[in-house]
Design an enzyme around this catalytic site. Sequence first.
Site, PDB file in Angstrom:
ATOM      1  N   ASP A 165       0.869  -1.164   0.000  1.00 63.51           N
ATOM      2  CA  ASP A 165       0.000   0.000   0.000  1.00 63.51           C
ATOM      3  C   ASP A 165       0.910   1.220   0.000  1.00 63.51           C
ATOM      4  OD1 ASP A 165      -2.232   1.695   0.169  1.00 63.51           O
ATOM      5  OD2 ASP A 165      -3.327   0.249   1.376  1.00 63.51           O
ATOM      6  N   GLU A 166       0.410   2.374   0.430  1.00 69.35           N
ATOM      7  CA  GLU A 166       1.227   3.576   0.348  1.00 69.35           C
ATOM      8  C   GLU A 166       2.619   3.346   0.946  1.00 69.35           C
ATOM      9  OE1 GLU A 166      -0.466   5.611  -1.222  1.00 69.35           O
ATOM     10  OE2 GLU A 166      -2.535   5.327  -0.615  1.00 69.35           O
TER      11      GLU A 166
END
Length: 558
Positions: A335-336
């Site tokens: 994810d980020e």
Amino acid sequence: MQLSKLSLALVTLFGILPSSVLGQEGEKKQTTTTQIAQSSDYTSDFTSYSDFNSYTISTDASDSYPELALVERNKKNKKTTRSKSTGTNQVKVQKTGSASSNSGWGSASKPSSVRKPSKNAANGAGVAGSVGPLTSLSEKSNICDITDYGAVAGNETDISTAITNAFNNCVLKTSGSTLRIPEGNWLMTKPVVLNGGTKWAFQIQGLITCSYSTSAWSASSYNTAIVIKNANDFEMYSDNGKGAIQGNGYVYRITSGEQHDEGWMRLVRIVSSTNVSVHDLILVDSPMYFLVVYLCTNVEVYYITIRGGNTGMTDGIDISGYNYFVHDVEVTNKDECVCVKSPSTNAEISNIYCSSSGGVSIGSLQSGANVTNIKISDVYNYNTNSLMFIKTKPGGSGFVKNCEFSNFYGYDCAFGIDIDQYWDSKSGSGGVQLENLIFSGFYGSIAAAYSGSSPTRGGVKIIGAYDAPPVDITLEDIVMYKNEGRTGKYIDVYQNAYGEGYELKPDSASASGYTTSITATAAPSGWTQPALPKWNVGSTGYGLTVSIPVYTPAVMWS
Ligand SMILES: *[C@@H]1O[C@H](CO)[C@@H](O)[C@H](O)[C@H]1NC(C)=O
Ligand SMILES: *[C@@H]1O[C@H](CO)[C@@H](O)[C@H](O)[C@H]1NC(C)=O
Ligand SMILES: *[C@@H]1O[C@H](CO)[C@@H](O)[C@H](O)[C@H]1NC(C)=O
């Protein structure tokens, strides 16, 4: 500009792209805050719940541009109503390098001295003043050792009460204190919230393991193992290379059969604090987000190693506030990598290594977005979803303006520059205004499909909103192509974005909206296939159902 050197084919997008929309995560309600608060509680995880970009790297050519079908629908009955460009972007962007600089980023190591923020960009992007604690560690010499407050080493007895007692009875009593967790193995079974405290440090010299529980961590509303709140002149760090927190997220995944859950714990959260640094820590396998820095001022985050599972909702660093500098960080997750949240004003993010990750991003943003003067540079990506991602949802308001993104490198990533104003396949009108954004120096390779020839991905994917298109955008020096063996098409897409460079329409263009796509059938001049970065941990990262090691491989910052 280099387009003439390419072998190009202009195609009409609609009609040839699949219209399937990829599955998306649900999103937690957004908390809108328009100014930096110093004392309130913030329990939100920003808007991260849908922030996992589901463009997973696959060999399947069908996962391309799901938004375009939606955008086509949105286009109906909508007029482009562009803000008038301020023209502030007329500054000449400095050439940042060439594709040959690809050769230097495969390996990485700790710099010889701690980096200082770089010069602000021509459009003002960058930090606004000094960051980090006001006083040095030598002035925090009153040691509050958790073993003096009942903690027992050995990873068998909970130390959270000892941490809280050391904080209340020692740190808060004496200005200039260091709360110390000595070398050794330590167990935490419930959260701590350390509220207040001026001129203090939190030294973590050992490994903290957070026990598995789907209920104990929500004893504090933050649902986070360690929360630092309303601190001033604060430093959280390790100086022996052993400071680490293990969340054992894989146990949650194995036990539940799910990959993530809103109720699971996070590792560290710094809230409403000022003059802060967090450095030299290893954060491992958080069940959910790793490090959240929320509405803080004058912050420095560096030499952080994040080792997460290969799944969504594992954001490495989510940060908002005023005047921060995040640098020399390595993240493996899905994810980020480092994510700028709103509100954020004056920040530098640089020398970031993202492995099998979502990549560096701003967003997702919707109402009241306030992101200005952010400078992001020297970001190295292996197998990420994008090199730089700005995601906003329709129906939003506010702005992202005066930012510079330079020197991004990627090996086999889904996209290069990815601007998406219909993020999360949302439809609706209005939008966050994107203005005066400079993208300069994007190098490397895109993971077009391995087989088949349908259009897949490219170094530029800009999906501007029909009724709030980006203006004053600069694109410079984009040298990207696909690796050998990737047979899917390399396609750049430009939609409703105005400014200078490549296929952007000039700011003076009439405002009727447009979509252009470019298929490149040969590498641009000067492109060489990047070397596989030595720091990558493989295309599936650390996996999901096995324990993630804390100290191996050795961290870059040792
Ligand atoms: C954006 O945030 C900055 C920094 O906190 C603040 O000074 C400014 O007033 C905000 N602007 C808006 C429009 O909310
Ligand atoms: C610490 O204890 C936990 C829970 O019993 C266990 O899962 C973990 O492996 C232990 N860690 C170390 C480093 O001994
Ligand atoms: C944080 O540091 C700045 C100087 O860098 C100082 O002006 C400010 O007062 C400090 N903040 C607090 C809450 O003391």
